[in-house]
Structure formats: structure tokens, C-alpha cells
Design a protein around this motif. Sequence first.
Motif, mmCIF file in Angstrom:
data_model
loop_
_atom_site.group_PDB
_atom_site.id
_atom_site.type_symbol
_atom_site.label_atom_id
_atom_site.label_comp_id
_atom_site.label_asym_id
_atom_site.label_seq_id
_atom_site.Cartn_x
_atom_site.Cartn_y
_atom_site.Cartn_z
ATOM 1 N N UNK A 27 -7.729 -6.510 5.630
ATOM 2 C CA UNK A 27 -7.692 -5.054 5.427
ATOM 3 C C UNK A 27 -7.754 -4.330 6.763
ATOM 4 N N UNK A 28 -8.589 -4.831 7.669
ATOM 5 C CA UNK A 28 -8.665 -4.250 9.011
ATOM 6 C C UNK A 28 -7.346 -4.424 9.750
ATOM 7 N N UNK A 29 -6.746 -5.608 9.597
ATOM 8 C CA UNK A 29 -5.463 -5.866 10.252
ATOM 9 C C UNK A 29 -4.363 -4.984 9.674
ATOM 10 N N UNK A 30 -4.429 -4.746 8.366
ATOM 11 C CA UNK A 30 -3.432 -3.891 7.711
ATOM 12 C C UNK A 30 -3.526 -2.459 8.229
ATOM 13 N N UNK A 31 -4.738 -1.974 8.424
ATOM 14 C CA UNK A 31 -4.911 -0.615 8.956
ATOM 15 C C UNK A 31 -4.312 -0.485 10.353
ATOM 16 N N UNK A 32 -4.386 -1.558 11.128
ATOM 17 C CA UNK A 32 -3.823 -1.539 12.480
ATOM 18 C C UNK A 32 -2.300 -1.435 12.463
ATOM 19 N N UNK A 47 0.838 -1.216 0.000
ATOM 20 C CA UNK A 47 0.000 0.000 0.000
ATOM 21 C C UNK A 47 0.862 1.251 0.000
ATOM 22 N N UNK A 48 1.962 1.205 0.753
ATOM 23 C CA UNK A 48 2.860 2.346 0.821
ATOM 24 C C UNK A 48 3.537 2.578 -0.529
ATOM 25 N N UNK A 49 3.905 1.505 -1.203
ATOM 26 C CA UNK A 49 4.530 1.631 -2.525
ATOM 27 C C UNK A 49 3.570 2.273 -3.528
ATOM 28 N N UNK A 50 2.285 1.906 -3.415
ATOM 29 C CA UNK A 50 1.280 2.416 -4.346
ATOM 30 C C UNK A 50 0.667 3.739 -3.872
ATOM 31 N N UNK A 51 0.970 4.134 -2.628
ATOM 32 C CA UNK A 51 0.362 5.313 -1.994
ATOM 33 C C UNK A 51 -1.158 5.215 -1.990
ATOM 34 N N UNK A 52 -1.646 4.015 -1.659
ATOM 35 C CA UNK A 52 -3.077 3.750 -1.560
ATOM 36 C C UNK A 52 -3.392 3.148 -0.191
ATOM 37 N N UNK A 53 -4.573 3.436 0.308
ATOM 38 C CA UNK A 53 -5.007 2.786 1.545
ATOM 39 C C UNK A 53 -5.335 1.325 1.218
ATOM 40 N N UNK A 54 -5.358 0.446 2.219
ATOM 41 C CA UNK A 54 -5.693 -0.963 1.945
ATOM 42 C C UNK A 54 -7.019 -1.126 1.209
ATOM 43 N N UNK A 94 -0.214 8.425 4.977
ATOM 44 C CA UNK A 94 -0.549 8.107 6.367
ATOM 45 C C UNK A 94 -1.860 8.766 6.772
ATOM 46 N N UNK A 95 -2.034 10.025 6.401
ATOM 47 C CA UNK A 95 -3.260 10.747 6.756
ATOM 48 C C UNK A 95 -4.492 10.098 6.112
ATOM 49 N N UNK A 96 -4.348 9.659 4.868
ATOM 50 C CA UNK A 96 -5.458 8.975 4.188
ATOM 51 C C UNK A 96 -5.812 7.669 4.894
ATOM 52 N N UNK A 97 -4.789 6.955 5.343
ATOM 53 C CA UNK A 97 -5.024 5.703 6.063
ATOM 54 C C UNK A 97 -5.704 5.957 7.409
ATOM 55 N N UNK A 98 -5.299 7.018 8.081
ATOM 56 C CA UNK A 98 -5.911 7.362 9.355
ATOM 57 C C UNK A 98 -7.379 7.732 9.179
ATOM 58 N N UNK A 99 -7.677 8.427 8.075
ATOM 59 C CA UNK A 99 -9.080 8.760 7.765
ATOM 60 C C UNK A 99 -9.888 7.490 7.526
ATOM 61 N N UNK A 100 -9.265 6.520 6.877
ATOM 62 C CA UNK A 100 -9.944 5.253 6.607
ATOM 63 C C UNK A 100 -10.205 4.490 7.911
ATOM 64 N N UNK A 101 -9.242 4.570 8.828
ATOM 65 C CA UNK A 101 -9.430 3.940 10.142
ATOM 66 C C UNK A 101 -10.600 4.579 10.867
#
Length: 228
Positions: free
Chosen positions: A190-195, A167-174, A215-222
Amino acid sequence: MNIQFRKIHLPPLPEVNADALTKLVENDRNISFKPPSLPAGVPKSQIVSRSNLDEIIQDIENSKTENITVLEWVHCLYNKDKWDAKNPGRSISTSKKIWKAAEQNTWLKQRLFWNLVLNYNGKQALASSLVENHSAFSPQNILDKEKLKIIQVLTTSEPVNGLVKLCLQEFLTPYKLFQKHQLPTKSLILEQALDDIVIVFSLIPTPNQKQVKWLLQCLEEIEDNTTN
């Protein structure tokens, strides 16, 4: 005070001509009704489906997959495990041929990868012979290669950590990574990946602007997953 209502005079009903009705019925009996014909360019093979799995498998073995309808593919994938149990000597070869057929069949390819991901998430959605022989599939485009990357990550000993790095390589959230590749987004991994997002991000020596935005996008998804 007496109220008197005016009488309503209805016109007489028309007389029904029995001879005319009899003639109409007799004419209707002579009319032959036929089912509507198929539109031009639509082969019958797309409409008629077979329930005999042996016949479908035979087409697969003979590389005549163009004869197989979508309904027949559904029937085949759903019952492949049972068929394998009765035909152990042909289970691997037929599964490899199914994966090869998927290279030129968009619907089949999508269904196989979708079910394959479900299998790696603990759901028995695909025959074990199909799961174990997915390497027979040769990617036909960039999206195919990216899908195989995800599958390869899921087969490792640390799939969650590997998925976060991908996800980090692609700059995408899970969630968006799976959505982009039309894979099931309601997955435990996907839930585990967000953790694990923050843990992986903390290992970056000097995060750049793109990584911080990711990171901010992932936090929003969480947060979205928590509120839903």
C-alpha cells in the motif's frame, strides 16, 4: 487542663449457635452443583473443539465442514503446512476443499483472503498449498469478485502498478480499497502504491474531475502516512 473522653459501651456480640451452623453445612453438602446449560439453539459443536488435526481434515475431505468450529479452523489453517509435509499426496485436494468450504463460510473466507494478502506481502501466514490453490474458490457475490481482482493483481509481475490502476478504476485510495474489502491495511504494498500514484496519474491524457479528485484523496493519504 485534663481532657476526659467518654467511654463507649458496645452492645454484646450475638452468640453463635453451633448446631445451626452444623446443620447449614450438612445441607450445603447435599446440594449438587451443575454447569449452566447451553442457550437454546446453540449446538455443542460450536463449543467443543478438537486438537486432532487428522480428525478435522477427515471432516473436510468428507465435506462435513459444518462440524468444524472456528477454533478448529484456526488450528487447521495454522498447522496446514506441517500436515501437508506429512501428507503430500492429500495436500492439494484438502486445500481445494477448504477453499470450497469458504464459499459458504463467511469467517473462513475472510480469514483465508486476509492471510493470502499477508503471504503476498512477504509474511508466511498461509500454507503454500492454500496459496497455490486459491483459484478453487468460486466468487459468490460482487465483493468476492472484487477481492479476487485484488488477489490477481498481487500475483502479477508488477503488482504495485496494477494495484494503483485498480484503485483508479474504483476511485479509491489504496488504503480505502483494502479497507472496503476487509484486507490488511498495514501492508508494504500500500505504501509502494501511494508512491506510484502520481506516475500513473501523469499518464492520463486528459484527466476528468473524478480522476483529479481521486488524486487529491491519494495525496491526502500520503500526507497522513507521513505525519503518523
